[in-house]
Design a protein around this motif. Structure first.
Motif, PDB file in Angstrom:
ATOM      1  N   TYR A 106       0.821  -1.212   0.000  1.00 51.54           N
ATOM      2  CA  TYR A 106       0.000   0.000   0.000  1.00 51.54           C
ATOM      3  C   TYR A 106       0.860   1.268   0.000  1.00 51.54           C
ATOM      4  O   TYR A 106       0.507   2.265  -0.635  1.00 51.54           O
ATOM      5  CB  TYR A 106      -0.945  -0.006   1.201  1.00 51.54           C
ATOM      6  N   ALA A 107       1.989   1.207   0.700  1.00 49.18           N
ATOM      7  CA  ALA A 107       2.879   2.370   0.721  1.00 49.18           C
ATOM      8  C   ALA A 107       3.399   2.676  -0.681  1.00 49.18           C
ATOM      9  O   ALA A 107       3.382   3.839  -1.128  1.00 49.18           O
ATOM     10  CB  ALA A 107       4.038   2.117   1.681  1.00 49.18           C
ATOM     11  N   LEU A 108       3.847   1.650  -1.400  1.00 51.18           N
ATOM     12  CA  LEU A 108       4.383   1.861  -2.747  1.00 51.18           C
ATOM     13  C   LEU A 108       3.295   2.312  -3.716  1.00 51.18           C
ATOM     14  O   LEU A 108       3.553   3.098  -4.626  1.00 51.18           O
ATOM     15  CB  LEU A 108       5.043   0.586  -3.255  1.00 51.18           C
ATOM     16  N   SER A 109       2.082   1.834  -3.502  1.00 54.17           N
ATOM     17  CA  SER A 109       0.970   2.280  -4.338  1.00 54.17           C
ATOM     18  C   SER A 109       0.738   3.786  -4.182  1.00 54.17           C
ATOM     19  O   SER A 109       0.516   4.505  -5.170  1.00 54.17           O
ATOM     20  CB  SER A 109      -0.301   1.511  -3.953  1.00 54.17           C
ATOM     21  N   LYS A 110       0.848   4.267  -2.958  1.00 54.13           N
ATOM     22  CA  LYS A 110       0.649   5.698  -2.697  1.00 54.13           C
ATOM     23  C   LYS A 110       1.775   6.544  -3.277  1.00 54.13           C
ATOM     24  O   LYS A 110       1.570   7.710  -3.613  1.00 54.13           O
ATOM     25  CB  LYS A 110       0.533   5.937  -1.192  1.00 54.13           C
ATOM     26  N   TRP A 111       2.960   5.954  -3.400  1.00 52.21           N
ATOM     27  CA  TRP A 111       4.095   6.706  -3.951  1.00 52.21           C
ATOM     28  C   TRP A 111       3.846   7.149  -5.389  1.00 52.21           C
ATOM     29  O   TRP A 111       4.463   8.095  -5.874  1.00 52.21           O
ATOM     30  CB  TRP A 111       5.368   5.856  -3.896  1.00 52.21           C
ATOM     31  N   GLY A 133      -3.332  -1.556  -5.583  1.00 49.02           N
ATOM     32  CA  GLY A 133      -3.664  -0.380  -6.386  1.00 49.02           C
ATOM     33  C   GLY A 133      -2.539   0.162  -7.246  1.00 49.02           C
ATOM     34  O   GLY A 133      -2.727   1.161  -7.946  1.00 49.02           O
ATOM     35  N   SER A 134      -1.370  -0.473  -7.227  1.00 51.80           N
ATOM     36  CA  SER A 134      -0.267  -0.006  -8.069  1.00 51.80           C
ATOM     37  C   SER A 134      -0.619  -0.173  -9.541  1.00 51.80           C
ATOM     38  O   SER A 134      -1.164  -1.204  -9.953  1.00 51.80           O
ATOM     39  CB  SER A 134       1.015  -0.791  -7.763  1.00 51.80           C
ATOM     40  N   LYS A 135      -0.287   0.843 -10.329  1.00 50.10           N
ATOM     41  CA  LYS A 135      -0.504   0.801 -11.775  1.00 50.10           C
ATOM     42  C   LYS A 135       0.808   0.973 -12.537  1.00 50.10           C
ATOM     43  O   LYS A 135       0.960   0.453 -13.638  1.00 50.10           O
ATOM     44  CB  LYS A 135      -1.498   1.878 -12.193  1.00 50.10           C
ATOM     45  N   MET A 136       1.743   1.706 -11.940  1.00 47.47           N
ATOM     46  CA  MET A 136       3.036   1.927 -12.587  1.00 47.47           C
ATOM     47  C   MET A 136       3.998   0.802 -12.174  1.00 47.47           C
ATOM     48  O   MET A 136       4.965   1.004 -11.450  1.00 47.47           O
ATOM     49  CB  MET A 136       3.576   3.298 -12.188  1.00 47.47           C
ATOM     50  N   VAL A 137       3.684  -0.411 -12.634  1.00 42.82           N
ATOM     51  CA  VAL A 137       4.419  -1.590 -12.189  1.00 42.82           C
ATOM     52  C   VAL A 137       4.585  -2.590 -13.325  1.00 42.82           C
ATOM     53  O   VAL A 137       3.674  -2.750 -14.152  1.00 42.82           O
ATOM     54  CB  VAL A 137       3.702  -2.259 -10.989  1.00 42.82           C
TER      55      VAL A 137
END
Length: 294
Positions: A106-111, A133-137
Motif C-alpha cells: 500500500y505504501a508503494l501504491s501511494k508513492w 492499487g499499483s498501476k506503474m508496475v
C-alpha cells in the motif's frame, strides 16, 4: 493478533533499528529526483496468510525444506510433472488467491502520486502490488493470478481455471486436505504420488497445454518486459531495492546496469544481497519499519 503472528512467521530476524541510520538512509534517497523501485519476495512476507520467501536465513523456503521448483522444460515434456504441479497448485490456490497486500504494498501504491516516483519492477508473481492499487508496475516474472495457453496465448483468470480443475477432479480437494505451507509462487508441498491420475483441463480455444502465466525456472523472461525495464533504469536517477537477495539474474541485471551508469543504489533487505558491494547504503531492517517513515 493471531493473523499478525501468521504473517510474521516468515519475516527473518532483522538488525536492531537505528534511528540515525534510518534518517541518513531517508535523507540520501531524498536527493534522488526520479526513483525506481525493485521489489522481491521479502516485501510480501508480512502479508496474511504468511507467504515465505526462498532464501532468507532460517525462515526462507530453501532453508527449511528440500523444495525443488519445477523447471519449464520438464513441465512441457512430462504429463506427470504437470500433474504434480497442478495438483499442488490446485490445493494451494484457495489460500494463495486470498492473500492480501500488506503495509509495504500500500505504501508503494501511494508513492505513485509523487512526481519523484519513476516505476516499480517486481520479481513477485503474487499480484499483491496490483491488489494494493499499483498501476506503474512491471511484473517481471508474470502473474500467478492468471493462466495462459502455451500454444495460442489464450488467457483466463486463475480462479476460472480453478473451477475447471475442480470439475475435472471431483473429490480431490476433499481427499487431499493441504495442511502444508505456501511457497512464494503459490505452490504447496505434497507427498509424491498424490498427483497420480490428476486431470489437467486443456485450452478451450485450441486444446493446447495450459500453464500459469509466470516465468518458470529455466524459462526466459519476456524480452519486451526486460527492454522496457532497462529503459526505466536509464530514465531514473537512483534505485531502491526492497526485499530481494538479487540472487536471480533477471532482477540483478538492472541493479548492475544502474551501477555501471553511476546511479545511486539503496537496499533494504534482511540478509546479504548480490549487490551489497554496489549499494550507496543498505539497511538490514524489516521493510515496513523503513517504508512507514518515508
Amino acid at each position: 493478533m493471531m493473523k499478525y503472528g501468521m504473517a510474521q512467521k516468515f519475516v527473518p530476524e532483522a538488525a536492531e533499528l537505528c534511528e540515525n541510520s534510518l534518517k541518513k538512509f531517508i535523507s540520501l534517497i531524498g536527493t534522488v529526483d526520479k526513483l525506481l523501485v525493485i521489489s522481491g519476495a521479502g516485501i510480501s512476507t508480512e502479508s496474511v496468510p504468511g507467504i515465505p520467501d526462498y532464501r532468507s536465513k532460517d525462515v526462507g523456503l530453501y532453508a527449511r525444506i528440500a523444495h525443488k521448483p519445477i523447471y519449464f522444460q520438464d513441465y512441457m515434456r512430462s504429463n506427470r510433472c504437470r500433474q504434480r504441479y497442478w495438483s499442488r497448485n490446485f490445493l494451494a490456490w484457495p489460500r494463495f488467491g486470498q492473500a492480501a497486500p500488506n503495509i509495504n504494498h500500500y505504501a508503494l501504491s501511494k508513492w505513485e502520486a509523487s512526481d519523484r516516483f519513476q516505476w516499480l519492477i517486481t520479481q513477485n508473481v503474487d499480484g499483491l502490488h496490483l491488489k494494493a492499487g499499483s498501476k506503474m508496475v512491471t511484473e517481471l516474472h508474470g502473474s500467478a493470478l492468471q493462466v495462459k495457453c502455451t500454444t495460442c496465448d489464450y488467457i483466463e483468470s486463475r480462479q476460472t481455471y480453478q473451477d475447471r480443475l475442480d470439475y475435472a477432479n471431483p473429490g480431490f480437494k476433499e481427499e487431499h486436505v493441504a495442511p502444508g505451507e505456501l511457497a512464494p509462487d503459490g505452490d504447496i508441498i505434497l507427498p509424491l504420488g498424490t498427483e497420480k491420475g490428476f486431470q489437467i483441463p486443456e485450452c478451450p480455444s485450441c486444446g493446447g497445454l495450459m500453464k500459469t502465466d509466470v516465468t518458470f525456472f529455466g524459462e526466459n523472461v519476456n524480452m519486451d518486459k526486460v527492454n522496457f525495464c532497462y529503459e526505466k533504469v536509464n530514465e531514473c536517477d537512483g534505485i531502491l531495492s526492497l526485499g530481494t537477495s538479487l540472487a536471480v539474474l533477471s532482477g540483478f541485471r538492472f541493479i548492475h546496469h544502474a551501477n555501471m551508469k553511476k546511479k545511486p543504489i539503496f537496499i533494504v533487505n534482511i540478509g546479504p544481497t548480490r549487490a551489497d558491494h554496489m549499494a550507496t547504503m543498505k539497511l538490514d531492517y524489516k521493510i515496513s519499519d523503513v517504508l512507514k517513515e518515508m
